[in-house]
Design a protein around this motif. Sequence first.
Motif, PDB file in Angstrom:
ATOM      1  N   LYS A  52       0.842  -1.199   0.000  1.00 52.46           N
ATOM      2  CA  LYS A  52       0.000   0.000   0.000  1.00 52.46           C
ATOM      3  C   LYS A  52       0.875   1.246   0.000  1.00 52.46           C
ATOM      4  CE  LYS A  52      -4.012  -2.031   2.272  1.00 52.46           C
ATOM      5  NZ  LYS A  52      -4.772  -2.065   3.522  1.00 52.46           N
ATOM      6  N   GLY A  53       0.415   2.283  -0.680  1.00 52.45           N
ATOM      7  CA  GLY A  53       1.207   3.501  -0.902  1.00 52.45           C
ATOM      8  C   GLY A  53       1.785   4.071   0.381  1.00 52.45           C
ATOM      9  N   ARG A  54       3.103   4.241   0.392  1.00 55.22           N
ATOM     10  CA  ARG A  54       3.801   4.679   1.601  1.00 55.22           C
ATOM     11  C   ARG A  54       3.865   6.193   1.749  1.00 55.22           C
ATOM     12  NH1 ARG A  54       3.003  -0.414   2.905  1.00 55.22           N
ATOM     13  NH2 ARG A  54       4.830  -1.728   3.169  1.00 55.22           N
ATOM     14  N   ASN A  60      -3.720   0.419  -2.472  1.00 53.95           N
ATOM     15  CA  ASN A  60      -3.015  -0.737  -3.032  1.00 53.95           C
ATOM     16  C   ASN A  60      -2.290  -0.352  -4.320  1.00 53.95           C
ATOM     17  OD1 ASN A  60      -2.636  -3.117  -4.831  1.00 53.95           O
ATOM     18  ND2 ASN A  60      -3.511  -4.226  -3.105  1.00 53.95           N
ATOM     19  N   THR A  61      -0.961  -0.500  -4.302  1.00 51.54           N
ATOM     20  CA  THR A  61      -0.129  -0.004  -5.396  1.00 51.54           C
ATOM     21  C   THR A  61      -0.399  -0.729  -6.718  1.00 51.54           C
ATOM     22  OG1 THR A  61       1.563   0.567  -3.798  1.00 51.54           O
ATOM     23  CG2 THR A  61       2.278   0.416  -6.086  1.00 51.54           C
ATOM     24  N   GLY A  62      -0.485  -2.043  -6.654  1.00 51.01           N
ATOM     25  CA  GLY A  62      -0.734  -2.808  -7.883  1.00 51.01           C
ATOM     26  C   GLY A  62      -2.088  -2.466  -8.485  1.00 51.01           C
ATOM     27  N   LEU A  63      -3.057  -2.243  -7.609  1.00 54.50           N
ATOM     28  CA  LEU A  63      -4.398  -1.871  -8.079  1.00 54.50           C
ATOM     29  C   LEU A  63      -4.341  -0.500  -8.762  1.00 54.50           C
ATOM     30  CD1 LEU A  63      -7.360  -2.813  -8.028  1.00 54.50           C
ATOM     31  CD2 LEU A  63      -7.639  -1.610  -5.863  1.00 54.50           C
ATOM     32  N   LYS A  64      -3.577   0.416  -8.175  1.00 56.59           N
ATOM     33  CA  LYS A  64      -3.404   1.743  -8.763  1.00 56.59           C
ATOM     34  C   LYS A  64      -2.831   1.616 -10.185  1.00 56.59           C
ATOM     35  CE  LYS A  64      -1.208   6.172  -7.450  1.00 56.59           C
ATOM     36  NZ  LYS A  64      -0.508   6.863  -6.360  1.00 56.59           N
ATOM     37  N   ASN A 210       4.124   7.440  -7.463  1.00 52.98           N
ATOM     38  CA  ASN A 210       4.221   6.701  -6.207  1.00 52.98           C
ATOM     39  C   ASN A 210       5.319   7.301  -5.340  1.00 52.98           C
ATOM     40  OD1 ASN A 210       3.302   3.801  -7.920  1.00 52.98           O
ATOM     41  ND2 ASN A 210       2.323   4.392  -6.012  1.00 52.98           N
ATOM     42  N   ASN A 211       5.178   7.040  -4.057  1.00 53.09           N
ATOM     43  CA  ASN A 211       6.170   7.488  -3.081  1.00 53.09           C
ATOM     44  C   ASN A 211       7.471   6.679  -3.217  1.00 53.09           C
ATOM     45  OD1 ASN A 211       7.054   6.639   0.025  1.00 53.09           O
ATOM     46  ND2 ASN A 211       6.769   8.825  -0.288  1.00 53.09           N
ATOM     47  N   PHE A 304      -2.234   1.025   8.542  1.00 56.44           N
ATOM     48  CA  PHE A 304      -3.235   1.946   7.997  1.00 56.44           C
ATOM     49  C   PHE A 304      -4.591   1.810   8.686  1.00 56.44           C
ATOM     50  CE2 PHE A 304      -0.170   1.559   4.452  1.00 56.44           C
ATOM     51  CZ  PHE A 304       0.108   2.908   4.250  1.00 56.44           C
ATOM     52  N   LYS A 305      -5.037   0.543   8.844  1.00 56.56           N
ATOM     53  CA  LYS A 305      -6.376   0.321   9.372  1.00 56.56           C
ATOM     54  C   LYS A 305      -6.465   0.658  10.864  1.00 56.56           C
ATOM     55  CE  LYS A 305      -9.854  -3.279   9.636  1.00 56.56           C
ATOM     56  NZ  LYS A 305      -9.897  -4.702   9.960  1.00 56.56           N
TER      57      LYS A 305
END
Lengths: 398, 154
Positions: A52-54, A60-64, A210-211, A304-305
């Motif tokens: 997930k993007g840092r 979710n990076t792959g989803l992005k 992305n970061n 995150f959650k």
Amino acid sequence: MERPLTEHIHPDRPPFNIKEYEAVGGYAAVRMALKEWSPKQLQQAVQESNLKGRGGAGFNTGLKWSFVPMDGNAAQTKYVIANADEMEPGTFKDRLLLEGSPHQLIEGMILAAFAIQANTSYIFLRFAYKKAARILRESLQEAYDAGYLGKNILGTGFNLDMHLHTGVGRYMCGEETALLNALEGKRATPRAKPPFPQVSGLYGKPTIVNNVETFCCVPHIVNKGAAWFRSLSKSEDAGTKLYGVSGKVNRPGIWELPMGVTVRELLEEHAGGMRKGLGFKGALPGGASTDFLTSEHLDVKMDFKSVAEAGSRLGTGTMIVLDDATCPVGFVHNLQHFFAQESCGWCTPCREGLPWVEKILLSLENGEGREEDLDLLKMHTDLLGPGKTFCALAPGAM
Amino acid sequence: MLTTTEIKAIEHEISLVPHKKAAVIEALKIVQQQRGWVSDESLGAVADYLGMSQAEVDSVATFYNLIFRKPVGRHIILLCDSISCYVMGYRNLYAALQVQLNIKFGGTTTDQLFTLLPNPCLGCCDRAPALMIDDDLYTNVEPENLKEILAKYT
């Protein structure tokens, strides 16, 4: 305990050059993925890793990446951009990666570019990171000379150029659509979404931003697999995370730890607890734009959650500690001074509201507050609430 | 008028972007590097060269913190005034700098040696308080270190 991102970073010696980086497995992921994987396979591996993007948003990076249109015109221009405009107060994690392991970032960006078939990429670096700029320039040249960048990379037919862009200072440049405007030579104001950058980004072309830390995870996911990456974590969010602590603790610093360590572990085991004679009053868990956690939240997991459930955000994972000898009003006034100054002025609630908030806090700090000031402050938390401004930095500011 | 050195550097930046205008920030940086700041005359030269209006270039120039539209001293001191440095005592550094240089934020010393500016977070919060002078970063700075640090710049 595995520390894939920082294993080879030692503050007391220069970062690995390309030969040293290759000797510890560097660029193996590029060699494998470009020769043996399809772009789709790479996107899926990253998506399955649950990276997930840092940068703070935690998407979710792959989803992005999967939102980039891949059909149709294969020659379509696309871009990959590393957001290295680390400028949120209290945040100092990407500096470590940029200065300590430049080839890891470049490798991650090459993989991302391959995954969306982009042929041009930029590292958007903030002005203040002079040492990182020098290191990145040298490392980019090494990567070109070794054939990892340029035309027909490793004989695969894939082409990629990578450029370093250094900013001229503005917090807004860290917001992804404002960053695109800055790269285009414009004022860094945010764009309306949709369309999202993955569809219409830099110069109107599909773009992923992305970061730095996010890109740095990608080579390791390719080498060791999505399941391994998920297993690094102590929580639902995968991988390791760079966590930092600043403020009046015994050992301020930055550490790569399994995602989901608790606030208490971070504060006590890693940062060495509060300085003698001082107590813990609260902390911003992930940079200036995140909400306070207090002593009742010490067992909250830093993912995150869990941080969201506690009413704040993980943000960048770099915590700023408020001790009991520092005035909380002065502390918050300092934050609002920053946000008021750095507001880009595009949206009225932020442009007009934040200087007002800063003034109210200053009068409170000076002992000239009035009862109704509290209502005014509350009103601004509504006016700058989510969905009322073009970008997410405005709700972050309040 | 832009110098040949400036034009050469700006042309290189233009070659990296799809439209001339996209190089405007780089062009301003190049001019500032050569001249110390961006005067109205310099701004006009950049606008003419890139085929933009002066107002358009100025709107960009004034948006960014580190494009200087006023003359500055030979060295720029950027003192971090953000949250970790606030907690760790940047105000003591500011007080000491005001005494030593006899200027406030935004000011330039009478000998034109230093301009003092507040700066958002320098990204070394675990080593706060911090300041930068030109390209040099100083961390864990105490007011008593300032004299020695400033003496390096002539």
